[in-house]
Design a protein around this motif. Structure first.
Motif, mmCIF file in Angstrom:
data_model
loop_
_atom_site.group_PDB
_atom_site.id
_atom_site.type_symbol
_atom_site.label_atom_id
_atom_site.label_comp_id
_atom_site.label_asym_id
_atom_site.label_seq_id
_atom_site.Cartn_x
_atom_site.Cartn_y
_atom_site.Cartn_z
ATOM 1 N N GLU A 108 0.872 -1.184 0.000
ATOM 2 C CA GLU A 108 0.000 0.000 0.000
ATOM 3 C C GLU A 108 0.903 1.226 0.000
ATOM 4 O OE1 GLU A 108 -1.626 3.448 1.330
ATOM 5 O OE2 GLU A 108 -0.653 2.276 2.925
ATOM 6 N N SER A 109 0.580 2.227 -0.803
ATOM 7 C CA SER A 109 1.544 3.286 -1.107
ATOM 8 C C SER A 109 1.993 4.093 0.111
ATOM 9 C CB SER A 109 0.981 4.232 -2.172
ATOM 10 O OG SER A 109 -0.189 4.884 -1.713
ATOM 11 N N GLN A 110 1.097 4.378 1.044
ATOM 12 C CA GLN A 110 1.506 5.185 2.193
ATOM 13 C C GLN A 110 2.385 4.376 3.149
ATOM 14 O OE1 GLN A 110 -1.539 8.380 3.433
ATOM 15 N NE2 GLN A 110 -2.823 6.679 2.735
ATOM 16 N N PHE A 111 1.996 3.149 3.431
ATOM 17 C CA PHE A 111 2.808 2.290 4.289
ATOM 18 C C PHE A 111 4.137 1.984 3.608
ATOM 19 C CE2 PHE A 111 3.878 -1.923 6.185
ATOM 20 C CZ PHE A 111 3.935 -1.526 7.518
ATOM 21 N N GLY A 112 4.096 1.744 2.299
ATOM 22 C CA GLY A 112 5.300 1.411 1.558
ATOM 23 C C GLY A 112 6.272 2.562 1.448
ATOM 24 N N THR A 113 5.750 3.768 1.224
ATOM 25 C CA THR A 113 6.606 4.945 1.053
ATOM 26 C C THR A 113 7.034 5.536 2.390
ATOM 27 O OG1 THR A 113 5.534 5.482 -1.050
ATOM 28 C CG2 THR A 113 6.761 7.249 0.045
ATOM 29 N N ASN A 114 6.056 5.854 3.232
ATOM 30 C CA ASN A 114 6.342 6.556 4.475
ATOM 31 C C ASN A 114 7.115 5.698 5.472
ATOM 32 O OD1 ASN A 114 4.762 8.464 3.226
ATOM 33 N ND2 ASN A 114 3.028 8.271 4.613
ATOM 34 N N HIS A 115 6.797 4.409 5.517
ATOM 35 C CA HIS A 115 7.467 3.537 6.490
ATOM 36 C C HIS A 115 8.484 2.585 5.861
ATOM 37 C CE1 HIS A 115 8.439 0.810 9.646
ATOM 38 N NE2 HIS A 115 7.825 -0.200 9.045
ATOM 39 N N LEU A 116 8.032 1.664 5.008
ATOM 40 C CA LEU A 116 8.923 0.605 4.537
ATOM 41 C C LEU A 116 10.120 1.129 3.735
ATOM 42 C CD1 LEU A 116 6.349 -2.165 3.551
ATOM 43 C CD2 LEU A 116 7.848 -2.112 5.567
ATOM 44 N N GLY A 117 9.894 2.133 2.893
ATOM 45 C CA GLY A 117 11.004 2.698 2.126
ATOM 46 C C GLY A 117 12.065 3.278 3.037
ATOM 47 N N HIS A 118 11.628 4.029 4.041
ATOM 48 C CA HIS A 118 12.574 4.613 4.993
ATOM 49 C C HIS A 118 13.207 3.558 5.891
ATOM 50 C CE1 HIS A 118 10.612 8.751 4.436
ATOM 51 N NE2 HIS A 118 11.874 8.856 4.055
ATOM 52 N N PHE A 119 12.448 2.549 6.255
ATOM 53 C CA PHE A 119 12.980 1.453 7.059
ATOM 54 C C PHE A 119 14.139 0.775 6.329
ATOM 55 C CE2 PHE A 119 13.138 -3.042 8.182
ATOM 56 C CZ PHE A 119 13.133 -3.017 9.576
ATOM 57 N N ALA A 120 13.932 0.457 5.062
ATOM 58 C CA ALA A 120 14.982 -0.186 4.273
ATOM 59 C C ALA A 120 16.183 0.736 4.108
ATOM 60 C CB ALA A 120 14.429 -0.590 2.905
ATOM 61 N N LEU A 121 15.935 2.003 3.809
ATOM 62 C CA LEU A 121 17.032 2.954 3.625
ATOM 63 C C LEU A 121 17.866 3.069 4.891
ATOM 64 C CD1 LEU A 121 18.425 5.170 1.922
ATOM 65 C CD2 LEU A 121 16.788 6.795 2.911
ATOM 66 N N THR A 122 17.214 3.137 6.038
ATOM 67 C CA THR A 122 17.930 3.265 7.302
ATOM 68 C C THR A 122 18.817 2.054 7.552
ATOM 69 O OG1 THR A 122 16.176 4.649 8.251
ATOM 70 C CG2 THR A 122 17.666 3.553 9.795
ATOM 71 N N GLU A 281 8.310 -7.755 10.874
ATOM 72 C CA GLU A 281 7.517 -7.758 9.649
ATOM 73 C C GLU A 281 8.152 -6.868 8.589
ATOM 74 O OE1 GLU A 281 4.449 -9.288 8.476
ATOM 75 O OE2 GLU A 281 5.427 -10.626 9.897
ATOM 76 N N SER A 282 8.692 -5.741 9.003
ATOM 77 C CA SER A 282 9.323 -4.816 8.063
ATOM 78 C C SER A 282 10.591 -5.425 7.470
ATOM 79 C CB SER A 282 9.634 -3.488 8.755
ATOM 80 O OG SER A 282 8.445 -2.880 9.247
ATOM 81 N N GLU A 283 11.346 -6.148 8.286
ATOM 82 C CA GLU A 283 12.514 -6.850 7.755
ATOM 83 C C GLU A 283 12.089 -7.886 6.715
ATOM 84 O OE1 GLU A 283 15.997 -6.762 11.147
ATOM 85 O OE2 GLU A 283 14.688 -8.525 11.055
ATOM 86 N N ARG A 284 11.020 -8.615 7.036
ATOM 87 C CA ARG A 284 10.548 -9.643 6.102
ATOM 88 C C ARG A 284 10.089 -9.019 4.789
ATOM 89 N NH1 ARG A 284 5.850 -11.841 4.459
ATOM 90 N NH2 ARG A 284 4.611 -10.455 5.797
ATOM 91 N N LEU A 285 9.351 -7.938 4.862
ATOM 92 C CA LEU A 285 8.791 -7.317 3.671
ATOM 93 C C LEU A 285 9.857 -6.641 2.810
ATOM 94 C CD1 LEU A 285 5.536 -5.808 5.226
ATOM 95 C CD2 LEU A 285 5.652 -7.674 3.568
ATOM 96 N N THR A 286 10.867 -6.060 3.443
ATOM 97 C CA THR A 286 11.877 -5.308 2.682
ATOM 98 C C THR A 286 13.126 -6.132 2.367
ATOM 99 O OG1 THR A 286 12.980 -4.441 4.671
ATOM 100 C CG2 THR A 286 11.137 -3.153 3.770
#
Length: 301
Positions: A108-122, A281-286
């Motif tokens: 989902e674009s907001q969860f993917g952009t606002n959270h998961l994208g930044h989680f992976a980048l960090t 979950e974020s580790e698994r998804l990214t």
């Protein structure tokens, strides 16, 4: 501190900042002020043309690099391009209440952009970060809820505001868990959250119809402060001597505007069980993991 202004920022010469979404709004002001104070600033933006226009208007040591937080391959490519240390990573970019859309990776674009994208980048950039990670949160985290059974809105009816609230609550939970892991690894790096209050930026300029939209737009226009004032909490969080796990926001009108100061966050952002579950979950998804090893008593991280 209730009187912080840009005049209080010490020279940033010799320091490198990476700022996502820095071609507009709060991110652009943050980048401009840091560049004016001597920092090397990398604008991490999806639209390079807009990024170059923003950089040209700033002057100073400003670079533009492409980063699409809605595409994990772009995140990986961006992170792998860094060979030099980064003093501060400011996770600023975000999208707000769009219709249901999906990222390149199906989130989902907001969860993917606002959270998961930044989680992976960090996670990917963390080995090169020397000072701190600043996560730009939101007052909306107060009403945000995490649905671990359907993080990406595949089975439940999509609600734009609910999805935005979940993504910003996730930012707060993740930042808190990041500090716990940094402490366990005995790392000097700090995780800090800042929120801009209600700032007059493009993020809040959402088109819509109906009475609810008109009322919300009127409310925002009535209480919002400028993007310049909205950037002050991020600047304070990035440059001031604050402890890890700090939360910085405007000091007046219930956190909606005013000079930055330590702010109160919802108790749910410190829920250890939820924070650890979201992290897993974020580790698994990214497909990214926390890159530092826990030591001593922190080995349970």
């Amino acid at each position: 501190m209730t009187s912080f202004t840009t005049a209080d920022i010490a020279s940033q010469k010799g320091r490198t900042y990476v700022i996502t979404g820095a071609n507009g709004g709060v991110g652009r002001v943050t980048a401009s002020v840091l560049a004016e104070n001597g920092a090397r600033v990398i604008l991490a933006v999806r639209n390079e043309e807009k990024g170059r226009a923003a950089a040209d208007a700033m002057g100073g040591n400003v670079e533009v690099r492409r980063l699409d937080l809605a595409d994990l391959s772009s995140v990986r490519g961006f992170a792998s391009s860094f060979a030099d240390p980064v003093d501060v990573l400011i996770n600023n970019a975000g999208i707000s209440i769009p219709p249901l859309e999906r990222t390149v990776d199906g989130f989902e674009s907001q969860f993917g952009t606002n959270h998961l994208g930044h989680f992976a980048l960090t996670n990917l950039l963390l080995p090169q970060v020397r000072d701190r990670v600043v996560t730009v949160g939101s007052l909306v985290h107060l009403i945000g809820k995490i649905d671990f059974e359907d993080l990406n809105w595949r089975t439940r009816s999509y609600k734009p505001y609910g999805a935005y609230g979940q993504s910003k609550f996730a930012n707060h939970l993740s930042a808190h868990e990041l500090q716990r892991r940094l402490t366990a690894a005995e790392s000097p790096v700090k995780s800090v959250v800042a929120h801009p209050g209600i700032a007059a930026t493009n993020l809040m300029n959402v088109e819509g119809r109906g009475l609810r939209h008109r009322v919300e737009k009127f409310f925002v226009q009535s209480v919002a402060h400028s993007a310049g004032d909205g950037a002050l909490p991020s600047l304070y969080a990035a440059t001031a001597d604050v402890p890890g796990d700090s939360y910085i926001g405007p000091s007046r009108m219930f956190g909606m505007r005013g000079a930055p100061s330590p702010a109160r966050r919802a108790a749910k952002t410190r829920n250890v069980e939820d924070a650890r579950r979201l992290w897993a979950e974020s580790e698994r998804l990214t497909g990214t993991v926390f890159p530092l090893k826990a030591t001593g008593s922190g080995a349970g991280a």
